[in-house]
Design a protein around this motif. Structure first.
Motif, short mmCIF file in Angstrom:
data_model
loop_
_atom_site.label_atom_id
_atom_site.label_comp_id
_atom_site.label_asym_id
_atom_site.label_seq_id
_atom_site.Cartn_x
_atom_site.Cartn_y
_atom_site.Cartn_z
N VAL A 17 1.07 -1.09 0.09
CA VAL A 17 0.11 -0.07 -0.03
C VAL A 17 0.94 1.27 -0.07
O VAL A 17 1.61 1.46 0.93
CB VAL A 17 -0.92 0.16 1.41
CG1 VAL A 17 -1.90 1.20 1.14
CG2 VAL A 17 -1.80 -1.28 1.56
N MET A 35 -2.50 0.18 -4.44
CA MET A 35 -1.92 -1.11 -3.94
C MET A 35 -1.21 -1.57 -5.19
O MET A 35 -1.53 -1.82 -6.33
CB MET A 35 -3.04 -2.17 -3.83
CG MET A 35 -3.81 -1.54 -2.46
SD MET A 35 -4.86 -2.83 -1.67
CE MET A 35 -5.70 -2.11 -0.61
N LEU A 75 0.94 -12.31 6.37
CA LEU A 75 1.33 -10.77 6.43
C LEU A 75 2.45 -10.78 7.26
O LEU A 75 3.43 -10.06 7.02
CB LEU A 75 0.01 -10.44 7.22
CG LEU A 75 0.28 -8.58 7.75
CD1 LEU A 75 0.30 -7.83 6.30
CD2 LEU A 75 -0.86 -8.28 8.71
N VAL A 104 -0.92 -5.29 2.49
CA VAL A 104 -2.08 -6.03 3.07
C VAL A 104 -2.28 -7.49 2.18
O VAL A 104 -1.91 -7.45 1.00
CB VAL A 104 -3.53 -5.01 2.22
CG1 VAL A 104 -3.22 -4.88 0.58
CG2 VAL A 104 -4.61 -5.54 2.50
N HIS A 133 -4.79 -10.68 0.95
CA HIS A 133 -6.20 -11.11 0.77
C HIS A 133 -6.11 -12.64 0.14
O HIS A 133 -5.10 -12.98 -0.25
CB HIS A 133 -6.73 -10.47 -0.26
CG HIS A 133 -7.08 -9.15 -0.15
ND1 HIS A 133 -6.32 -7.82 -0.56
CD2 HIS A 133 -8.34 -8.43 0.20
CE1 HIS A 133 -6.84 -7.02 -0.09
NE2 HIS A 133 -7.99 -7.21 0.64
N ALA A 163 -7.96 -5.40 -3.88
CA ALA A 163 -8.76 -5.23 -2.56
C ALA A 163 -10.27 -5.90 -2.90
O ALA A 163 -11.24 -5.44 -2.31
CB ALA A 163 -9.15 -3.88 -2.35
N SER A 182 -8.63 -11.34 5.02
CA SER A 182 -7.54 -10.24 4.78
C SER A 182 -6.70 -9.92 6.04
O SER A 182 -7.39 -10.11 7.27
CB SER A 182 -8.32 -9.19 3.99
OG SER A 182 -9.44 -8.73 4.94
N GLU A 209 -3.95 -6.57 7.34
CA GLU A 209 -3.26 -5.41 6.94
C GLU A 209 -2.39 -4.85 8.02
O GLU A 209 -2.41 -5.00 9.29
CB GLU A 209 -4.45 -4.34 6.57
CG GLU A 209 -3.70 -3.05 5.98
CD GLU A 209 -4.82 -2.22 5.51
OE1 GLU A 209 -4.53 -0.96 5.46
OE2 GLU A 209 -6.30 -2.33 5.87
N ARG A 218 -0.34 -1.42 8.87
CA ARG A 218 0.05 -0.02 8.57
C ARG A 218 1.11 0.66 9.57
O ARG A 218 0.83 0.66 10.70
CB ARG A 218 -1.27 0.81 8.74
CG ARG A 218 -2.34 0.31 7.86
CD ARG A 218 -3.90 0.68 8.44
NE ARG A 218 -4.09 -0.13 9.67
CZ ARG A 218 -5.19 0.37 10.39
NH1 ARG A 218 -6.13 1.13 10.03
NH2 ARG A 218 -5.60 -0.39 11.52
#
Length: 212
Positions: free
Chosen positions: A137, A143, A165, A179, A181, A195, A202, A204, A206
């Protein structure tokens, strides 16, 4: 001269019956698909199916077959439960697995399908094929896919997304994130739409907000 008992007439009769059965199945499948997608309560769906059968609008056997086929794929447990109660031909283990892969708790699945949690655990098939995509991201919220793959899985999609992740989300440049999925293989999104809202799970990361 052909009579109903000659091989040619028998073949024709068999072909007509097969085509008619296929037509009835396809018509019922379209009907049940539309019903599953409609904003109708489970009881309303059952009532709608029952009315269609009672009014001779649909062949009962074709409805049961179509409901069994579609019921194993719908993600909404209430819809699956409605179809399950409309016919006893559904693949119950497939419905349970479908909900479990999406991260639904066993207790919730059991309640929706009028089963005991123990029964759900007994019927649950934990092995499935997953497809996943990891995307970076950027600071403008766009993305960029950086990794994709498929693998055999034995945990729900949200859990698999979390593990992936952790494997890929090393701290990057300030303001960027990761991110992940996860889909059932064959359901995955595209690079143009990382997305994709139909992902089964999913996760994520940040920077500055989340911790790994």
């Amino acid at each position: 001269m052909n009579t109903p008992t000659t091989p040619a007439a028998q073949r024709l009769a068999a072909e007509v019956l097969a085509l008619t059965a296929q037509y009835e199945h396809d018509r019922a499948a379209d009907y049940v698909s539309a019903l599953a997608a409609a904003d109708i309560t489970p009881l309303g769906q059952i009532a709608d199916l029952a009315t269609a059968i009672q009014n001779d609008e649909l062949d009962p056997h074709a409805v049961y077959e179509a409901a069994a086929e579609i019921g194993t794929k719908v993600r909404d447990l209430a819809t699956a439960a409605a179809l399950l109660h409309a016919t006893n031909a559904l693949d119950l283990p497939a419905i349970i697995q479908n909900a479990w892969i999406s991260g639904r708790p066993v207790a919730e699945i059991a309640k929706a399908l009028s089963l005991t949690p123990r029964r759900v655990y007994t019927l649950l098939r934990r092995d499935w094929d997953a497809a996943w995509q990891v995307s970076r991201v950027d600071t403008d919220d766009s993305m960029r896919p950086i990794a994709t793959g498929q693998q055999a899985a034995s945990e729900p999609a949200p859990g698999l997304a979390g593990r992936l992740l952790a494997e890929h989300a090393t701290p990057g440049a300030a303001g960027t994130g990761i991110v992940v999925h996860v889909w059932r293989a064959g359901e995955e999104g595209t690079a143009e739409d990382p997305a994709y809202t139909e992902a089964r799970g999913s996760a994520e990361y940040r920077p500055g907000i989340d911790t790994l």
